[in-house]
Design an enzyme around this catalytic site. Structure first.
Site, PDB file in Angstrom:
ATOM      1  CE  LYS A 257     -12.347  12.212  -4.747  1.00  0.00           C
ATOM      2  NZ  LYS A 257     -11.522  11.867  -3.589  1.00  0.00           N
ATOM      3  CB  THR A 258      -8.647   7.319  -4.371  1.00  0.00           C
ATOM      4  OG1 THR A 258      -9.732   8.042  -3.797  1.00  0.00           O
ATOM      5  CG2 THR A 258      -7.726   6.845  -3.257  1.00  0.00           C
TER       6      THR A 258
ATOM      7  CG  ASP B 243      -9.050  13.643  -2.075  1.00  0.00           C
ATOM      8  OD1 ASP B 243      -9.561  13.941  -3.173  1.00  0.00           O
ATOM      9  OD2 ASP B 243      -9.316  12.585  -1.469  1.00  0.00           O
ATOM     10  CD  GLU B 244     -13.581  14.594  -1.849  1.00  0.00           C
ATOM     11  OE1 GLU B 244     -14.148  15.404  -2.602  1.00  0.00           O
ATOM     12  OE2 GLU B 244     -13.875  13.384  -1.815  1.00  0.00           O
TER      13      GLU B 244
ATOM     14  CD  GLN C 175     -18.645  14.054  -6.079  1.00  0.00           C
ATOM     15  OE1 GLN C 175     -18.772  13.324  -5.101  1.00  0.00           O
ATOM     16  NE2 GLN C 175     -17.818  13.779  -7.079  1.00  0.00           N
TER      17      GLN C 175
ATOM     18  NE  ARG D 146     -21.751   9.474  -3.617  1.00  0.00           N
ATOM     19  CZ  ARG D 146     -20.551   9.725  -4.104  1.00  0.00           C
ATOM     20  NH1 ARG D 146     -19.500   9.139  -3.606  1.00  0.00           N
ATOM     21  NH2 ARG D 146     -20.381  10.534  -5.138  1.00  0.00           N
TER      22      ARG D 146
END
Length: 777
Positions: free
Chosen positions: A33-34, A225-226, A256, A615
């Site tokens: 996504k980044t 973002d997020e 998330q 992670r």
């Protein structure tokens, strides 16, 4: 096709190319996504959109800096430096600096950190003659924070029947009055807390149409973002800013969403399509991070949740190892196993320390892991420990700098008015505070007129000298940069000299911390382009103070340091590691006992488990203990229900036999009672031969083949020396290992490590903060 689009998959490319209108990018864990966000910004700029018209909001300064850097790299120019990229708090603080006068604040307003805010809450609670033990500042502050994040003003709080009933039921009916007094005190002090940066910005947009119009037309393209982590205040601000053009792109993953305790609501992302009728939804489902096995269990676990946007992640990565399930007898055994396993991974598989993360549900769990890592001399970094900027000497120094910029900052003033000691005692401070509150003045204004308010003799002289000194510092603001002022302050106040004269171990560390602070200010003013100051090249003291108060814990840690990383799962969000150990998978601990009241709470715990799993890039260990000390009591534990949601074909049970057999521990270790507790007979051997380990791990072999340590009795005159005076080549005595010679000194000033060759016990690495050494010659 443009070069920057070549590395994207089909869905990613579609997300980058969709520039007009509302867009929701549902980005699964590890789906890039980044990369999509930064490429999308670069694509907008390549199309001719002015960088000043793009707003990108993140949740960490680190993510913002990385995005700017990537855009610069893609476009091969410096235009990215004009982008408004940053955290919600840093971007809104930047705008508020320019617009604060509209809402009655000075442009150089102070930003209170959590400790400052709680101190104000405690002060106003006492002034209202309320019991501070009953109205605990932490609980009251959290209640006020929740109100602000829900955009509830003190006035609304006091008249809302349901809120008042809730406070009555908790037996704290006066929280509304404390909230009101707290807000007024912050305003009088020219200060905002973290929540105010959102709340006051919302008020600014809502109450000043010309300001709203200005920023609606400045930010023609908005990216968040997020998005699943946004709270109601952030949601409303984005709705207002994006209303004119509706070029709002949100990126997030409902799976998330783990921050409801901070006011975040998963509904923001679940209802995006209802907010914007013509919203386009693009799902990024290809995972580039995890092995197939790790991703498979993540998918299996999260599909148990009902409230979600349906998606199935897939990967073209290798199958990878099965997930190792580890059962130990105690939480200490769990720590020992993980330390041994890290040793084995380093020796057999050539992993480095920084490849490894140990995750846990609560900060309290770190103890057993820390102790075991220290015993194995494995260096580690804790995320979530005391921040550098929360240390007393650092807060004291910064309080001087805050007061220079904003003399109304009462918290800073109280902190340093008599430090170093200058004869202005607590009685005088209380008297000045009382006078200020009675006349609705700032404490600084009272001190400026100390003679008028009846101060006499030596106290009056001390106050007048103090006021004159601060004013002389303030006169430098427009002429000198942040470092020159800070250096001058440290010298003139006697602050640095006092720390330098303290030659105790703690005093030396405090002095070094202050030197490190000055180094950071020097670095700030010498950086060609400062990313967070608000204006390119702004080296002012005000700009520096804004930057440091908005730093997060992760911004202050070096992710590249070769240390094992320890952190809660919440702190691990957005990070990835080749090897992850997830400890404490016990019912009541994870999922947490406090989160089992409703389906929504349980589903958030499951999302937290999903975040922890994803992670891991290559190896994942899940561990739990049969017994664990909790609140001083040894309690029996059952394995977490989340483990039962993982299909058997993905699990490796060879690590889950008895709790200590794979840990390099001796079967007969501990007292007879402890061995009985573990289910072993008093002879110290396993209950049956069938449970003995079939093969020994490398770490265990190393441990069992070590030469037996030679016991040492300390000299009668043994007195530990100051570690700061230690040098290579010195002969020393250790309480346990005896006499030896220092071969090497390394590590940071905060955590020095000595390599010592002991005459009877060989070479060992000693952490000087914990070991006691006496210099012999």
């Amino acid at each position: 096709m443009n070069d920057y689009l070549k590395g994207l998959n089909e869905r990613q490319r579609e997300a980058v190319m969709t520039t007009e209108g509302p867009l929701m990018i549902v980005a699964g864990a590890g789906s890039g996504k980044t990369k999509v966000l930064t490429t999308r910004i670069a694509h907008l700029m390549a199309k001719g959109v002015d960088s000043f018209n793009i707003l990108a909001l993140t949740f960490t300064n680190k993510a913002a800096a990385e995005m700017k850097e990537r855009v610069e790299h893609i476009l091969a120019n410096r235009e990215a430096r004009n982008l408004y990229i940053g955290t919600f708090h840093s971007v809104f603080a930047r705008i508020l600096r320019a617009e604060a006068h509209r809402i009655g604040y000075p442009n150089a307003f102070t930003i209170y950190d959590t400790d400052d805010a709680k101190s104000v809450v405690k002060a106003v609670t006492g002034e209202l003659n309320l019991d501070v033990q009953h109205y605990k500042p932490n609980q009251v502050y959290n209640r006020i924070s929740g109100a602000k994040n829900a955009l509830v003003s003190p006035r609304e709080y006091l008249v809302d029947h349901h809120i008042q009933q809730e406070d009555m039921r908790s037996n704290r009916p006066m929280i509304g009055q404390i909230y009101d007094a707290y807000a007024k005190r912050c305003f009088k002090n020219g200060a905002m807390d973290f929540d105010d940066l959102l709340y006051k910005f919302y008020e600014l947009l809502k109450n000043f149409p010309e300001v709203l119009h200005k920023y609606q037309h400045k930010f023609k393209y908005i990216m968040i973002d997020e998005y699943q982590d946004t709270n109601p205040a952030q949601y409303e601000v984005i709705k207002l800013l994006g209303a004119a053009h509706e070029n709002v792109c949100v990126v997030g993953d409902d799976a998330q969403s783990i921050y409801s305790f901070r006011g975040a609501t998963i509904q923001n992302i679940l209802q995006f399509q209802k907010d914007y009728d013509d919203a386009k939804v693009i799902k990024l489902e290809q995972n580039y991070r995890c092995t197939q096995n790790i991703l498979a269990i993540a998918n299996e676990v999260i599909k148990q949740n009902k409230g979600q946007i349906p998606k199935t992640l897939f990967t073209e990565n290798e199958t990878g190892e099965k997930i190792k399930l580890v059962r130990t007898m105690t939480d200490n055994d769990e720590g020992k196993f993980i330390a041994d396993a890290i040793q084995e991974l380093r020796l057999r598989n050539h992993y480095t320390n920084k490849d490894v993360a140990i995750l846990y549900r609560t900060n309290a769990q770190s103890r057993s892991f820390e102790e075991s890592l220290r015993r194995h001399n494995i260096p580690y970094t804790i995320f979530g420990g005391i921040s550098f900027y929360q240390r007393k000497e650092i807060k004291d120094y910064i309080a001087y700098l805050r007061l220079i910029v904003n003399p109304k900052d009462e918290e800073a003033l109280k902190r340093i008015i008599n430090y170093p000691i200058r004869g202005i005692g607590k009685t005088s401070v209380d008297r000045a505070l009382l006078a200020a509150n009675e006349r609705d003045m700032s404490m600084w204004e009272v001190l400026e007129q100390a003679a008028y308010f009846g101060f006499k003799g030596g106290t009056l002289t001390s106050i007048e000298e103090f006021v004159l000194m601060i004013k002389s510092f303030a006169s430098m603001i427009d002429k000198q940069n942040a470092y020159d002022i800070a250096f001058h302050v440290g010298k003139q106040t006697g602050f640095v000299k006092e720390l330098f004269n303290d030659k105790s171990t703690e005093g030396v560390q405090r002095y070094e911390n202050v030197q490190e602070l000055l180094n950071s200010i020097k670095e700030f003013v010498e950086t060609p382009t400062n990313e967070e100051s608000g204006e390119v090249g702004d080296k002012s003291l005000s700009a520096y103070l804004q930057q440091i108060v908005l730093l997060t814990d992760s911004d202050q840690k070096d992710p590249n340091a070769d240390t094992v990383k320890l952190m809660t799962i919440h702190a691990a969000k957005g990070l990835e590691y080749p090897v992850v150990f997830l400890g404490g998978l016990e019912e009541g601990l994870f999922p947490n006992q406090m989160s089992l009241n409703t389906r929504e709470e349980l589903e958030e715990e499951r999302r937290l488990f999903y975040v922890a799993i994803t992670r891991a890039k290559g190896r994942l260990y899940l561990s739990y203990a049969n017994t664990r000390y909790r609140f001083g009591q040894l309690v029996q534990s059952d394995q977490s229900r989340f483990i039962n949601e993982i299909p058997e074909q993905y699990l490796d049970h060879s690590y889950a036999g008895g709790g200590v057999k794979n840990q390099g521990s001796k079967w007969g270790q501990g007292s007879a009672f402890e061995r009985m507790q573990r289910g072993f007979p008093q002879g110290g051997t396993p209950a049956s031969k069938s449970s003995a380990p079939e093969k020994t791990h490398v770490a265990s072999l190393i441990q069992n083949n070590k030469p037996k340590e030679v016991a040492h009795t300390p000299s009668a005159n043994f007195v530990p020396s100051d570690p700061a005076t230690l040098a290579e080549g010195m002969r020393v005595e250790h309480q346990k290992f005896g006499f030896g010679t220092v071969q090497k000194l390394e590590g940071s000033s905060h955590n020095p490590v000595a390599t010592i060759l002991f005459e009877q016990n060989g070479e060992k690495k000693i952490m000087l903060n914990y070991a006691k050494l006496m210099i012999v010659n």
